[in-house]
Design an enzyme around this catalytic site. Structure first.
Site, PDB file in Angstrom:
ATOM      1  N   LYS A 162      20.741  28.845 -26.172  1.00 52.29           N
ATOM      2  CA  LYS A 162      20.335  29.220 -24.809  1.00 52.29           C
ATOM      3  C   LYS A 162      21.485  29.899 -24.076  1.00 52.29           C
ATOM      4  CE  LYS A 162      16.221  26.857 -24.511  1.00 52.29           C
ATOM      5  NZ  LYS A 162      15.507  25.635 -24.203  1.00 52.29           N
ATOM      6  N   ARG A 175      15.376  20.429 -30.566  1.00 51.20           N
ATOM      7  CA  ARG A 175      14.716  21.663 -31.040  1.00 51.20           C
ATOM      8  C   ARG A 175      15.812  22.683 -31.307  1.00 51.20           C
ATOM      9  NH1 ARG A 175      13.057  26.467 -28.921  1.00 51.20           N
ATOM     10  NH2 ARG A 175      11.080  27.309 -29.640  1.00 51.20           N
TER      11      ARG A 175
HETATM   12  N1  HH2 Z   1      12.790  26.432 -25.469  1.00 48.71           N
HETATM   13  C1  HH2 Z   1      12.257  27.614 -25.866  1.00 48.71           C
HETATM   14  C2  HH2 Z   1      10.941  27.666 -26.341  1.00 48.71           C
HETATM   15  N2  HH2 Z   1      10.191  26.548 -26.417  1.00 48.71           N
HETATM   16  N3  HH2 Z   1       9.950  24.214 -26.109  1.00 48.71           N
HETATM   17  C3  HH2 Z   1      10.452  23.048 -25.704  1.00 48.71           C
HETATM   18  N4  HH2 Z   1       9.716  21.926 -25.760  1.00 48.71           N
HETATM   19  N5  HH2 Z   1      11.735  22.929 -25.228  1.00 48.71           N
HETATM   20  C4  HH2 Z   1      12.545  24.018 -25.126  1.00 48.71           C
HETATM   21  O1  HH2 Z   1      13.701  23.857 -24.673  1.00 48.71           O
HETATM   22  C5  HH2 Z   1      12.040  25.289 -25.541  1.00 48.71           C
HETATM   23  C6  HH2 Z   1      10.703  25.352 -26.025  1.00 48.71           C
HETATM   24  C7  HH2 Z   1      13.067  28.864 -25.792  1.00 48.71           C
HETATM   25  O2  HH2 Z   1      13.818  29.125 -26.917  1.00 48.71           O
HETATM   26  P1  HH2 Z   1      13.537  30.171 -28.097  1.00 48.71           P
HETATM   27  O3  HH2 Z   1      12.386  29.744 -28.923  1.00 48.71           O
HETATM   28  O4  HH2 Z   1      14.827  30.326 -28.807  1.00 48.71           O
HETATM   29  O5  HH2 Z   1      13.279  31.559 -27.428  1.00 48.71           O
HETATM   30  P2  HH2 Z   1      11.992  32.371 -26.977  1.00 48.71           P
HETATM   31  O6  HH2 Z   1      11.325  31.626 -25.883  1.00 48.71           O
HETATM   32  O7  HH2 Z   1      12.562  33.687 -26.510  1.00 48.71           O
HETATM   33  O8  HH2 Z   1      11.067  32.545 -28.150  1.00 48.71           O
END
Ligand code: HH2
Length: 267
Positions: free
Chosen positions: A199, A239
Site C-alpha cells: 500500500k 492479505r
Molecule cells: N485492499 C485492497 C483490495 N482489497 N480487501 C480487504 N479485505 N482488505 C484490504 O486491505 C484490501 C482489500 C487493495 O489492494 P490491491 O489488491 O493490491 O490493489 P487494487 O485494489 O488496486 O486491486
C-alpha cells in the site's frame, strides 16, 4: 490470504494476471508458497481506478475461481452482489467486501459462506482526497462492531472484520489503527483480516522513493514488517502479495514457545 488481481489496473500487479492461464498459474503458485486462501478480484479499488461493468467482472473472475477452487479456499474481492453470487456458484466460500454493505452481507448469509466487512471512508474514487476523523480508532472500532453484529444477526456463519488500511485514511490514520489493533480485536469480537501489502503509505517511511519510481520490490520489507506487526497484534489473517516471506514470518510469530523448526535454534 494471497492476492490475485485479474485486472489491468491494480496498483502493484495490474495487467500481470488478466490472461486466464497466467491468473490460474499465479493462484496455484500462491498456494505452493503457503497461502490458505486465494483472494480473486476483478476490479481495482486503488484511488481513481475506473469502474468495471458486471459482465466484465464476471468474465474475469468466474473461470479463475472455477479453476482454483478444487485446490484451495477461494475468496472473491467484489462489491457487486451479482458477482459474489456467481463466484460462490463457481466455488468461492468467502465474500471479501470492501464496502461492508447490507446487500453483500445478505448474499453471504443466503449462500452460507463467510463475509469480510471492511471499513472505508468514502469511495475509492475520492477516499484519499481529505480523510478526516475525530478519533479514527474509536470510529473504525464502532463501525466494525456494528457490522460484525449485523452479520451475525443476518445469519452469516463466518464474519471477518477489516480496518481497511489505506481506504480513506492518511498515513497517520493507518499507523494509529495498526498501533491499536490488539484493542480493536478485543472490542469488535470478530476475527480480523488486515491488508497492508504494497500500500502506498508504506513508501512514506519504508521505501523512501517517489510513487512513480516505486516497484513492488521496494515495498517488500515494509509490507512484511507491517504484516508481521499485525499478526503479532491480533490479526487472524493478513492479505498479502508476497506469500512465501509472509508465511515464514507467520511461523516465527506463532512460535513463541516452540521453534517452528525442531531442535536447537542456532544463532
Ligand atoms: N485492499 C485492497 C483490495 N482489497 N480487501 C480487504 N479485505 N482488505 C484490504 O486491505 C484490501 C482489500 C487493495 O489492494 P490491491 O489488491 O493490491 O490493489 P487494487 O485494489 O488496486 O486491486
Amino acid at each position: 490470504m494471497g492476492v490475485l488481481n485479474v485486472t489491468p489496473d491494480s496498483f502493484s500487479d495490474g495487467g500481470r494476471f488478466l490472461d486466464h492461464e497466467a491468473a490460474v498459474a499465479h493462484g496455484l503458485a500462491l498456494v505452493a508458497e503457503g497461502a490458505d486462501i486465494v483472494d480473486v478480484g476483478g476490479e481495482s479499488s486503488r484511488p481513481g481506478a475506473s469502474a468495471v461493468a458486471v459482465d466484465e467482472e464476471l468474465r474475469r473472475v468466474v473461470p479463475v475461481i472455477e479453476a482454483l477452487a478444487p485446490h484451495v479456499r477461494v475468496s472473491v474481492d467484489t462489491v457487486k452482489p451479482e458477482v459474489a453470487r456467481a463466484a460462490v456458484g463457481a466455488g468461492a466460500s468467502l465474500v471479501n467486501d470492501i464496502s461492508a454493505s447490507d446487500q453483500m452481507r445478505d448474499v453471504a448469509a443466503e449462500a452460507g459462506c463467510g463475509w469480510v466487512a471492511m471499513h472505508m471512508q468514502g469511495t475509492p474514487s475520492t477516499m484519499q482526497a481529505d480523510p478526516r476523523y475525530e478519533d479514527v480508532v474509536a470510529e473504525v472500532t464502532a463501525f466494525l462492531s456494528e457490522r460484525a453484529e449485523s452479520g451475525r444477526a443476518a445469519g452469516v456463519p463466518e464474519v471477518w472484520a477489516d480496518p481497511g488500511i489505506g481506504f480513506g485514511k492518511t498515513f497517520g490514520h493507518n499507523l494509529a489503527l495498526l498501533a491499536a489493533l490488539d484493542r480493536m480485536v478485543d472490542e469488535v469480537g470478530a476475527p480480523f483480516l488486515v491488508g497492508t501489502s504494497r500500500k502506498s503509505f508504506l513508501w512514506t517511511v519504508g521505501a523512501g522513493v517517489s510513487e512513480e519510481r516505486l516497484t513492488a520490490r521496494d515495498c517488500l520489507e515494509p509490507s512484511l514488517a507491517t504484516a508481521t506487526w499485525a499478526m503479532d497484534h491480533g490479526a487472524a489473517m493478513v492479505r498479502v502479495h508476497d506469500v512465501a516471506p509472509t508465511v515464514a514470518a507467520a511461523r516465527l510469530v506463532g512460535s513463541e514457545d516452540e521453534p517452528a523448526v525442531g531442535g536447537a535454534v542456532g544463532r
